[in-house]
Write a protein that holds these residues in place. Structure first.
Motif, PDB file in Angstrom:
ATOM      1  N   MET A 125     -39.330  80.853  -7.907  1.00 58.23           N
ATOM      2  CA  MET A 125     -40.544  81.652  -7.796  1.00 58.23           C
ATOM      3  C   MET A 125     -41.731  80.956  -8.456  1.00 58.23           C
ATOM      4  N   ARG A 126     -41.486  80.159  -9.496  1.00 56.59           N
ATOM      5  CA  ARG A 126     -42.583  79.354 -10.056  1.00 56.59           C
ATOM      6  C   ARG A 126     -43.029  78.300  -9.053  1.00 56.59           C
ATOM      7  N   LYS A 127     -42.066  77.659  -8.396  1.00 63.37           N
ATOM      8  CA  LYS A 127     -42.412  76.689  -7.353  1.00 63.37           C
ATOM      9  C   LYS A 127     -43.284  77.326  -6.281  1.00 63.37           C
ATOM     10  N   ALA A 128     -42.999  78.593  -5.965  1.00 66.04           N
ATOM     11  CA  ALA A 128     -43.746  79.274  -4.913  1.00 66.04           C
ATOM     12  C   ALA A 128     -45.221  79.408  -5.272  1.00 66.04           C
ATOM     13  N   SER A 153     -37.776  79.836 -20.153  1.00 66.58           N
ATOM     14  CA  SER A 153     -39.088  79.505 -19.597  1.00 66.58           C
ATOM     15  C   SER A 153     -39.431  78.041 -19.818  1.00 66.58           C
ATOM     16  N   LEU A 154     -39.152  77.537 -20.998  1.00 68.09           N
ATOM     17  CA  LEU A 154     -39.445  76.137 -21.297  1.00 68.09           C
ATOM     18  C   LEU A 154     -38.629  75.207 -20.406  1.00 68.09           C
ATOM     19  N   ALA A 155     -37.392  75.586 -20.102  1.00 69.05           N
ATOM     20  CA  ALA A 155     -36.549  74.748 -19.251  1.00 69.05           C
ATOM     21  C   ALA A 155     -37.120  74.662 -17.841  1.00 69.05           C
ATOM     22  N   VAL A 156     -37.600  75.795 -17.294  1.00 72.40           N
ATOM     23  CA  VAL A 156     -38.212  75.784 -15.968  1.00 72.40           C
ATOM     24  C   VAL A 156     -39.449  74.894 -15.970  1.00 72.40           C
ATOM     25  N   THR A 157     -40.274  75.053 -16.981  1.00 70.74           N
ATOM     26  CA  THR A 157     -41.517  74.288 -17.072  1.00 70.74           C
ATOM     27  C   THR A 157     -41.245  72.791 -17.096  1.00 70.74           C
ATOM     28  N   ARG A 158     -40.317  72.378 -17.913  1.00 70.89           N
ATOM     29  CA  ARG A 158     -40.024  70.942 -18.021  1.00 70.89           C
ATOM     30  C   ARG A 158     -39.379  70.412 -16.743  1.00 70.89           C
ATOM     31  N   LYS A 159     -38.549  71.227 -16.100  1.00 70.74           N
ATOM     32  CA  LYS A 159     -37.895  70.817 -14.862  1.00 70.74           C
ATOM     33  C   LYS A 159     -38.915  70.525 -13.770  1.00 70.74           C
ATOM     34  N   HIS A 180     -45.879  76.783 -27.018  1.00 72.95           N
ATOM     35  CA  HIS A 180     -46.151  75.460 -26.467  1.00 72.95           C
ATOM     36  C   HIS A 180     -46.919  75.625 -25.163  1.00 72.95           C
ATOM     37  N   ARG A 181     -47.997  74.875 -25.012  1.00 70.69           N
ATOM     38  CA  ARG A 181     -48.784  74.888 -23.795  1.00 70.69           C
ATOM     39  C   ARG A 181     -48.405  73.679 -22.941  1.00 70.69           C
ATOM     40  N   PHE A 182     -48.483  73.857 -21.618  1.00 76.68           N
ATOM     41  CA  PHE A 182     -48.118  72.787 -20.680  1.00 76.68           C
ATOM     42  C   PHE A 182     -49.121  72.748 -19.538  1.00 76.68           C
ATOM     43  N   ARG A 183     -49.246  71.544 -18.947  1.00 73.51           N
ATOM     44  CA  ARG A 183     -50.186  71.324 -17.855  1.00 73.51           C
ATOM     45  C   ARG A 183     -49.511  70.473 -16.779  1.00 73.51           C
ATOM     46  N   LEU A 184     -49.701  70.873 -15.517  1.00 72.01           N
ATOM     47  CA  LEU A 184     -49.191  70.112 -14.382  1.00 72.01           C
ATOM     48  C   LEU A 184     -50.372  69.703 -13.514  1.00 72.01           C
ATOM     49  N   ALA A 185     -50.577  68.413 -13.351  1.00 77.14           N
ATOM     50  CA  ALA A 185     -51.659  67.898 -12.519  1.00 77.14           C
ATOM     51  C   ALA A 185     -51.212  67.833 -11.062  1.00 77.14           C
ATOM     52  N   ARG A 186     -52.182  67.961 -10.161  1.00 76.16           N
ATOM     53  CA  ARG A 186     -51.873  67.921  -8.736  1.00 76.16           C
ATOM     54  C   ARG A 186     -51.067  66.683  -8.378  1.00 76.16           C
ATOM     55  N   GLU A 187     -51.433  65.529  -8.940  1.00 79.44           N
ATOM     56  CA  GLU A 187     -50.755  64.283  -8.578  1.00 79.44           C
ATOM     57  C   GLU A 187     -49.315  64.226  -9.088  1.00 79.44           C
ATOM     58  N   ASP A 188     -48.968  65.101 -10.032  1.00 80.18           N
ATOM     59  CA  ASP A 188     -47.595  65.136 -10.553  1.00 80.18           C
ATOM     60  C   ASP A 188     -46.753  66.237  -9.906  1.00 80.18           C
ATOM     61  N   TRP A 189     -47.376  67.024  -9.041  1.00 78.61           N
ATOM     62  CA  TRP A 189     -46.679  68.107  -8.360  1.00 78.61           C
ATOM     63  C   TRP A 189     -45.938  67.562  -7.146  1.00 78.61           C
ATOM     64  N   THR A 190     -44.708  68.003  -6.973  1.00 76.01           N
ATOM     65  CA  THR A 190     -43.906  67.602  -5.825  1.00 76.01           C
ATOM     66  C   THR A 190     -43.722  68.796  -4.906  1.00 76.01           C
ATOM     67  N   GLU A 191     -44.215  68.684  -3.681  1.00 73.42           N
ATOM     68  CA  GLU A 191     -44.089  69.779  -2.717  1.00 73.42           C
ATOM     69  C   GLU A 191     -42.642  69.917  -2.261  1.00 73.42           C
ATOM     70  N   SER A 192     -42.160  71.146  -2.226  1.00 70.66           N
ATOM     71  CA  SER A 192     -40.772  71.415  -1.843  1.00 70.66           C
ATOM     72  C   SER A 192     -40.703  71.869  -0.391  1.00 70.66           C
ATOM     73  N   PRO A 193     -39.674  71.451   0.355  1.00 70.61           N
ATOM     74  CA  PRO A 193     -39.536  71.905   1.743  1.00 70.61           C
ATOM     75  C   PRO A 193     -39.162  73.384   1.811  1.00 70.61           C
ATOM     76  N   GLY A 194     -39.590  74.030   2.880  1.00 71.02           N
ATOM     77  CA  GLY A 194     -39.205  75.419   3.102  1.00 71.02           C
ATOM     78  C   GLY A 194     -40.064  76.441   2.399  1.00 71.02           C
ATOM     79  N   PHE A 195     -41.212  76.026   1.839  1.00 65.98           N
ATOM     80  CA  PHE A 195     -42.138  76.952   1.178  1.00 65.98           C
ATOM     81  C   PHE A 195     -43.333  77.176   2.098  1.00 65.98           C
ATOM     82  N   GLU A 196     -43.645  78.436   2.410  1.00 66.94           N
ATOM     83  CA  GLU A 196     -44.733  78.747   3.323  1.00 66.94           C
ATOM     84  C   GLU A 196     -45.590  79.884   2.775  1.00 66.94           C
ATOM     85  N   ILE A 197     -46.902  79.749   2.969  1.00 70.17           N
ATOM     86  CA  ILE A 197     -47.875  80.779   2.573  1.00 70.17           C
ATOM     87  C   ILE A 197     -48.292  81.531   3.825  1.00 70.17           C
ATOM     88  N   HIS A 198     -48.357  82.851   3.734  1.00 69.38           N
ATOM     89  CA  HIS A 198     -48.674  83.676   4.888  1.00 69.38           C
ATOM     90  C   HIS A 198     -49.920  84.518   4.619  1.00 69.38           C
TER      91      HIS A 198
END
Length: 211
Positions: A125-128, A153-159, A180-198
């Motif tokens: 759901m975070r990936k979504a 939560s920390l495990a999901v974030t680091r994963k 602990h605060r965390f940041r994910l940059a667009r260039e470090d994001w990996t798009e997952s297959p099978g995710f769709e926005i409606h």
């Protein structure tokens, strides 16, 4: 609802549907809150909304969503989806931002009913909502924060590839507690297959974005 296009917004993944909640959805989500979100003696939230009886947790859940609906504006918004797995609402996943048109940064927050934890649902759901942020809304960064003892939560974030972004000390129920605060940059994001926005296009003006 014609005048509330968010009511049609959803994200689907290989196992889940995240959708803007109806009143019936909120009622079921309130049931999940009443059943329990975390173990006794542990508080994963900055605002301790679960520190009450089951009826209070259910009522607080619904009031929170009503408040976010009422306060939504392009300058400050929070979209809080219900998470549906095998036809049952199991929790909620939110994405929020202030001054998004300038910062292009959105934060996330979530909770799962306790009996649905440990099944990989939290990661999916975070990936979504990361898919919504980066692929749908054009974010440059996603941020999140969790107490240092919130290991799930920390495990999901680091994963998901976030990088450390500092720490903050809080008063948690009268005791000092570190997040602990965390940041994910667009260039470090990996798009997952099978995710769709409606049905996002009709919602974009609510975020101040062009269709």
């Amino acid at each position: 609802m014609r005048n509330w296009p968010l009511s049609e917004l959803s994200i689907t993944t290989p196992r889940l549907e995240l959708r803007h909640p109806s009143l019936d959805d909120l009622d079921e989500l309130g049931d999940r809150a009443a059943e329990g979100v975390h173990e006794d003696g542990f508080m994963p939230f900055l605002f301790p909304w679960t520190d009450t009886d089951p009826a209070g947790r259910a009522r607080s859940t619904m009031q929170y969503h009503f408040r976010m609906w009422a306060e939504l504006s392009p300058a400050s918004w929070s979209i809080d989806f219900v998470v549906v797995h095998d036809g049952r609402i199991v929790g909620t996943q939110g994405i929020a931002a202030k001054n998004f048109l300038v910062t292009r940064e959105a934060g996330t927050g979530s909770w799962l009913g306790r009996r649905f934890q440990g099944q990989g649902i939290g990661t999916e759901m975070r990936k979504a909502v990361l898919h919504l942020a980066f692929a749908g809304l054009g974010a440059n960064y996603a941020v999140t924060e969790a107490f240092e003892d919130n290991h799930a939560s920390l495990a999901v974030t680091r994963k998901l590839g976030y990088q450390g972004d500092g720490v903050t000390m809080h008063d948690r129920q009268g005791k000092p507690a570190l997040t602990h605060r965390f940041r994910l940059a667009r260039e470090d994001w990996t798009e997952s297959p099978g995710f769709e926005i409606h049905n996002l296009a009709g919602c974009l003006p609510l975020f101040g974005l062009d269709t």
